[in-house]
Design an enzyme around this catalytic site. Structure first.
Site, PDB file in Angstrom:
ATOM      1  N   ASP A 191     -28.079 -45.426 -22.384  1.00 56.14           N
ATOM      2  CA  ASP A 191     -28.506 -44.159 -21.792  1.00 56.14           C
ATOM      3  C   ASP A 191     -29.722 -44.441 -20.915  1.00 56.14           C
ATOM      4  OD1 ASP A 191     -29.204 -41.498 -21.269  1.00 56.14           O
ATOM      5  OD2 ASP A 191     -28.680 -40.837 -23.286  1.00 56.14           O
ATOM      6  N   ASP A 202     -30.158 -38.498 -15.442  1.00 61.98           N
ATOM      7  CA  ASP A 202     -30.002 -38.905 -16.845  1.00 61.98           C
ATOM      8  C   ASP A 202     -28.513 -39.200 -17.034  1.00 61.98           C
ATOM      9  OD1 ASP A 202     -29.953 -39.044 -19.622  1.00 61.98           O
ATOM     10  OD2 ASP A 202     -30.714 -37.019 -19.965  1.00 61.98           O
ATOM     11  N   HIS A 221     -28.728 -30.593 -21.410  1.00 62.90           N
ATOM     12  CA  HIS A 221     -30.003 -29.900 -21.161  1.00 62.90           C
ATOM     13  C   HIS A 221     -30.248 -29.759 -19.674  1.00 62.90           C
ATOM     14  CE1 HIS A 221     -31.505 -34.036 -20.399  1.00 62.90           C
ATOM     15  NE2 HIS A 221     -30.605 -34.336 -21.314  1.00 62.90           N
ATOM     16  N   HIS A 279     -36.216 -32.119 -20.737  1.00 61.50           N
ATOM     17  CA  HIS A 279     -35.476 -31.059 -21.427  1.00 61.50           C
ATOM     18  C   HIS A 279     -36.159 -29.738 -21.121  1.00 61.50           C
ATOM     19  CE1 HIS A 279     -32.910 -33.435 -24.414  1.00 61.50           C
ATOM     20  NE2 HIS A 279     -33.479 -34.316 -23.626  1.00 61.50           N
ATOM     21  N   GLU A 338     -23.686 -33.983 -21.819  1.00 55.86           N
ATOM     22  CA  GLU A 338     -23.520 -35.202 -22.620  1.00 55.86           C
ATOM     23  C   GLU A 338     -22.766 -34.993 -23.929  1.00 55.86           C
ATOM     24  OE1 GLU A 338     -27.262 -36.888 -24.072  1.00 55.86           O
ATOM     25  OE2 GLU A 338     -28.340 -35.291 -23.068  1.00 55.86           O
ATOM     26  N   GLU A 352     -22.405 -39.297 -20.311  1.00 57.44           N
ATOM     27  CA  GLU A 352     -23.349 -38.333 -19.738  1.00 57.44           C
ATOM     28  C   GLU A 352     -23.478 -38.490 -18.229  1.00 57.44           C
ATOM     29  OE1 GLU A 352     -27.449 -38.763 -21.076  1.00 57.44           O
ATOM     30  OE2 GLU A 352     -27.900 -36.685 -20.541  1.00 57.44           O
TER      31      GLU A 352
HETATM   32 MN    MN Z   1     -29.333 -39.403 -21.572  1.00 55.77          MN
HETATM   33 MN    MN Z   2     -29.687 -36.273 -21.641  1.00 50.76          MN
END
Ligand code: MN
Ligand code: MN
Length: 300
Positions: A86, A97, A158, A166, A192, A286
């Site tokens: 990630d 992200d 998010h 977030h 995600e 994600e």
């Molecule tokens: Mn992530």
């Molecule tokens: Mn994330």
């Protein structure tokens, strides 16, 4: 959002996605976690972006939130590991992200890897301005169920804002009817899904080695001058984005005790590892998207 901000989101997205792919390609039997995360993070910096959070390497029943410590040299990938990588990059605070799952040397969990990826693709195909996010959660949950797995119900996507990983909105991974929110035009969201053959619910484990500065009234009243100056340095360097223990070696000669002191003082938060409650295997996919009127645009 104006053109300049849009371009920053797009650039962060393309840098994060190439770093994710590069990192995923390095995950091989015997390769060390540290090598993978430091390579990914240097690549983000070399491309001219900032690191939005420490590269996370979460293996098997670990769903999220693990990054090796500076001395975790013995942590290496083993044949059969199911690895979530990630990655986060930002350009002037505008974040991308993104994550994917790879299995080391075997193909036992191909179907579960496909389940989270398909759930993400289906969510992306349906998300647009003003759609109830519980509908997106249902699409994710149903897709993962169609592969015979559970969607993790207490992990969510998010919304993202400048220097905020977030912000307000949560994108549920199940048909969460309590979530009445809808995305607005030009919102930037990370979606995600997580699939598992375990409980479908994560619990907190040991330290992730990932921390985050948080402004608080208490932080202003730290009496210990050493701790106070450290808090100032951390805030200046990382803003309020997550950071790794690994990145604090030049800030403090004893990062462990310094970070502990700042957690006690209430100005640093420590993230716990997130583990499937039944120790099932977990996969994740994600992407970051920009919401348009009738669809969305993937930046990663
Ligand atoms: Mn992530
Ligand atoms: Mn994330």
């Amino acid at each position: 959002m104006n053109e300049a901000i849009y371009e920053k989101y797009k650039r962060a997205g393309s840098i994060a996605s190439s770093a994710r792919e590069h990192g995923a390609n390095l995950i091989k039997e015997g390769a060390s976690y540290l090598d993978v995360v430091t390579t990914v993070e240097s690549e983000i910096k070399e491309q001219g972006a900032g690191i939005a959070f420490p590269a996370n390497i979460s293996v098997n029943e670990l769903a999220a939130h693990f990054s090796p410590r500076h001395d975790d040299t013995a942590l290496v990938f083993r044949k059969g590991d199911v690895v979530k990588i990630d990655v986060g990059a930002h350009v002037d605070g505008y974040i991308a992200d993104t994550a994917k799952t790879v299995e080391v040397g075997t193909h036992t969990y191909d179907k579960m890897i496909r389940a989270s990826r398909e759930a993400l693709n289906n969510a992306i195909a349906h998300i647009k301005a003003d759609i109830p996010l519980c509908e997106i959660g249902k699409i994710i949950e149903d897709t993962i169920a169609s592969f015979g797995y559970k969607s993790i119900d207490n992990l969510t996507g998010h919304s993202l804002q400048c220097y905020t990983l977030h912000s307000g909105l949560s994108i549920p991974n199940v048909a969460d009817m309590l979530n009445r929110s809808k995305p607005n035009l030009e919102d930037v969201l990370a979606i995600e899904p997580f699939a598992t053959d375990g409980a479908g619910h994560v619990i907190s484990g040991q330290s992730s080695n990932i921390y985050r500065y948080q402004s608080s009234v208490r932080a202003r009243f730290i009496r210990d001058t050493k701790a106070r100056s450290l808090a100032t340095k951390i805030h200046k360097r990382f803003n309020e984005l997550p950071f790794a223990e690994r990145w604090c070696a030049d800030i403090s000669s004893h990062p462990d005790s310094s970070l502990k002191r700042l957690i006690f003082a209430g100005c640093i938060k420590q993230y716990p590892q997130l583990i499937d409650a039944n120790h099932g295997i977990v996969t994740q996919a994600e992407h970051t998207v920009i919401i348009h009127e009738n669809d969305c645009e993937v930046t990663t």
